[in-house]
Enzyme design. Sequence first.
Site, PDB file in Angstrom:
ATOM      1  NE  ARG A 146       0.829  -2.988   6.319  1.00 53.39           N
ATOM      2  CZ  ARG A 146      -0.211  -3.049   5.483  1.00 53.39           C
ATOM      3  NH1 ARG A 146      -0.229  -2.320   4.392  1.00 53.39           N
ATOM      4  NH2 ARG A 146      -1.245  -3.827   5.722  1.00 53.39           N
TER       5      ARG A 146
ATOM      6  CE  LYS B  35      -8.975  -5.860   3.575  1.00 48.93           C
ATOM      7  NZ  LYS B  35      -9.731  -4.878   2.789  1.00 48.93           N
TER       8      LYS B  35
ATOM      9  CD  GLU C 249      -9.576  -5.451  -2.774  1.00 43.07           C
ATOM     10  OE1 GLU C 249      -9.774  -6.488  -3.413  1.00 43.07           O
ATOM     11  OE2 GLU C 249      -8.434  -5.012  -2.513  1.00 43.07           O
TER      12      GLU C 249
HETATM   13  P1  ATP Z   1      -4.975  -5.969   4.101  1.00 38.70           P
HETATM   14  O1  ATP Z   1      -3.605  -6.234   3.587  1.00 38.70           O
HETATM   15  O2  ATP Z   1      -5.138  -6.226   5.547  1.00 38.70           O
HETATM   16  O3  ATP Z   1      -6.039  -6.615   3.283  1.00 38.70           O
HETATM   17  P2  ATP Z   1      -5.366  -3.680   2.602  1.00 38.70           P
HETATM   18  O4  ATP Z   1      -4.469  -2.527   2.560  1.00 38.70           O
HETATM   19  O5  ATP Z   1      -5.345  -4.579   1.439  1.00 38.70           O
HETATM   20  O6  ATP Z   1      -5.140  -4.418   3.951  1.00 38.70           O
HETATM   21  P3  ATP Z   1      -7.660  -2.161   2.076  1.00 38.70           P
HETATM   22  O7  ATP Z   1      -9.082  -2.486   2.265  1.00 38.70           O
HETATM   23  O8  ATP Z   1      -7.155  -2.029   0.695  1.00 38.70           O
HETATM   24  O9  ATP Z   1      -6.846  -3.282   2.828  1.00 38.70           O
HETATM   25  O10 ATP Z   1      -7.232  -0.920   2.962  1.00 38.70           O
HETATM   26  C1  ATP Z   1      -7.986   0.242   3.120  1.00 38.70           C
HETATM   27  C2  ATP Z   1      -7.078   1.307   3.659  1.00 38.70           C
HETATM   28  O11 ATP Z   1      -6.534   0.935   4.904  1.00 38.70           O
HETATM   29  C3  ATP Z   1      -5.895   1.555   2.732  1.00 38.70           C
HETATM   30  O12 ATP Z   1      -5.774   2.943   2.538  1.00 38.70           O
HETATM   31  C4  ATP Z   1      -4.725   0.984   3.463  1.00 38.70           C
HETATM   32  O13 ATP Z   1      -3.568   1.699   3.187  1.00 38.70           O
HETATM   33  C5  ATP Z   1      -5.138   1.124   4.922  1.00 38.70           C
HETATM   34  N1  ATP Z   1      -4.484   0.111   5.739  1.00 38.70           N
HETATM   35  C6  ATP Z   1      -4.558  -1.222   5.616  1.00 38.70           C
HETATM   36  N2  ATP Z   1      -3.786  -1.849   6.519  1.00 38.70           N
HETATM   37  C7  ATP Z   1      -3.197  -0.876   7.267  1.00 38.70           C
HETATM   38  C8  ATP Z   1      -2.275  -0.877   8.363  1.00 38.70           C
HETATM   39  N3  ATP Z   1      -1.798  -2.006   8.886  1.00 38.70           N
HETATM   40  N4  ATP Z   1      -1.893   0.321   8.868  1.00 38.70           N
HETATM   41  C9  ATP Z   1      -2.372   1.463   8.365  1.00 38.70           C
HETATM   42  N5  ATP Z   1      -3.233   1.528   7.332  1.00 38.70           N
HETATM   43  C10 ATP Z   1      -3.645   0.380   6.770  1.00 38.70           C
HETATM   44 MG    MG Z   2      -5.863  -3.934  -0.517  1.00 41.53          MG
END
Ligand code: ATP
Ligand code: MG
Length: 551
Positions: free
Chosen positions: A263, A273, A37
């Site tokens: 994760r 983020k 995102e």
């Molecule tokens: P955050 O909670 O930090 O905002 P998010 O999952 O909301 O992370 P996205 O931009 O939606 O952020 O994530 C893009 C991809 O990265 C998704 O497929 C998500 O599963 C993966 N991802 C995010 N954080 C992790 C993590 N700590 N370990 C492994 N994969 C991750």
């Molecule tokens: Mg997300």
Amino acid sequence: MAEEKAAVGTNFIHAKIEKDLEEGKYGDKVLTRFPPEPNGYLHIGHAKSICLNFTTAIRYNGACNLRYDDTNPVKEDMEYVDSIENDVRWLGFEWKERLWASDYFDEMYECAVTLIRKGLAFVCDLSGEQIRQYRGTLTEPGKESPYRGRSVEENLRLFEEMREGKCADGEKVLRAKIDMASPNINMRDPVIYRIAHAEHHNTGDKWCIYPMYDFAHPIEDAIEGITHSICTLEFEDHRPLYDWVLQAVGKWPTPPQQIEFARLNLTNTVMSKRLLKKMVDEGDVDGWDDPRMPTIAGIRRRGYTPEAVRDFCERIGVAKANSTVDIGLLEACVRDDLKTKVRNRNVVENPIKVIITNYPEGQTEDMEVENNREVPEMGNRTIPFSRELWVDGDDFMEVPAKKYFRLFPGNEVRFKGAYFITCNEVVKNEDGSVKELLCTYDPETKSGTEGANRKVKGTIHWVDTATAVKIRIRNYDYLMVEDENGELVMNPDSLTETIGYAEPLLAEAEGGDRFQFFRKGYYMADSELTTDEEKVFNRIVGLKSSFKVKK
Ligand code: ATP
Ligand code: MG
């Protein structure tokens, strides 16, 4: 795509893909995607997902798409989009296509209409709060919405009215008609479209209804022909809904499948983020690329290498159970990578002056010292040696601790690449602090000669005072530390600056150059702060902790 294959050794995701390839489920096709995102900079957790998606694709001669998950109508921030692409490329990967989920809004809308026509979706007038109350609990089934029985025609008309903007935010939603008694709460008539009168960066004000993630994501995957949609464990309970949506819409004979992995969590690290953005916005750190940040931009500026990050992701592997990885492992990967890549340089901090009383005044010798003991091809450099030198504050103790083999009165040590030196006398300032050490050298012990083979316990480094270059060193500690309750809080001492005296060659360092400061650690000249006049170095990581003396 990066040239190399992912390392050998398999995991449950590879096993699944190999089974699909064997059965020809998607022919010989493997297409993954990384779906960020664009609402912040990527962090080391994302790096794990990136490495997994891209190396898996490479391993099976497939490809990986970069897809912006922009189904929420928030203002696009080109800064985030640019940073994401920069980070993925820095890690060494190249996507097949760059796509925007919002480009599929028309098709998603059509899919919703299909569901209504099939009697598989209905417009619901319950408020958000009521929907929550009706949903039931893990132990109790939910209650059906009173609007569940609406006819197809009425649902089509109302959904159209939602789309036309005739309803206020929250007034109505579109829900999938599945099973209010399902043991999986995600299957209890989940909301699939909501009303939001908000401008979207891509589609402007064309839409005032937006699809929910659980409805949008499988459709995005299916439209692109993704075969294996790898996501984190939180979505495991959503998988039945992912499959339901694709099956119910019925447009795709061999729909993609979701596979979950744990994760990445790291000790001493905030991995969200939202929280990282808060630190940036509140000025707790010096931007997204502050070298203390766990963002890819931060660790890049700090001096970590993409090879080290990829090695780390490989070493932690993929698991089906959440756990927290020790950040020390990431640091070890950085050391392992830099060990044979960078040159040594002598740098001292908290300098103490050494006068070699039996060395001729005005004389200078150019000492040949190896650039990297482990990599002879890196050759030697010369370091000027003279009567007046600086040694590191840590390498002298007036009253030596037990097992302290460095400089103290009466002790002889090897000055790396030069001579054996004996400390004879400590000269003090009026305030009692050390002014200088009066020492003598043994001319028979010049480095590289027979005499230097004599055993001596301590080896220290040094620089010549006349030619030393003054540098600024930024020493980083963890940005977050645990408080007494085990909660992560900001570490007030995460950045300390010192002045270092370096051998003359460092005057030529340019932003991005990495070195091992001999016996200290790995450092990189900061690309933004380093100028012709002043060299500023970030400590990337210390050497493996050696004997530390408390003074
Ligand atoms: P955050 O909670 O930090 O905002 P998010 O999952 O909301 O992370 P996205 O931009 O939606 O952020 O994530 C893009 C991809 O990265 C998704 O497929 C998500 O599963 C993966 N991802 C995010 N954080 C992790 C993590 N700590 N370990 C492994 N994969 C991750
Ligand atoms: Mg997300």
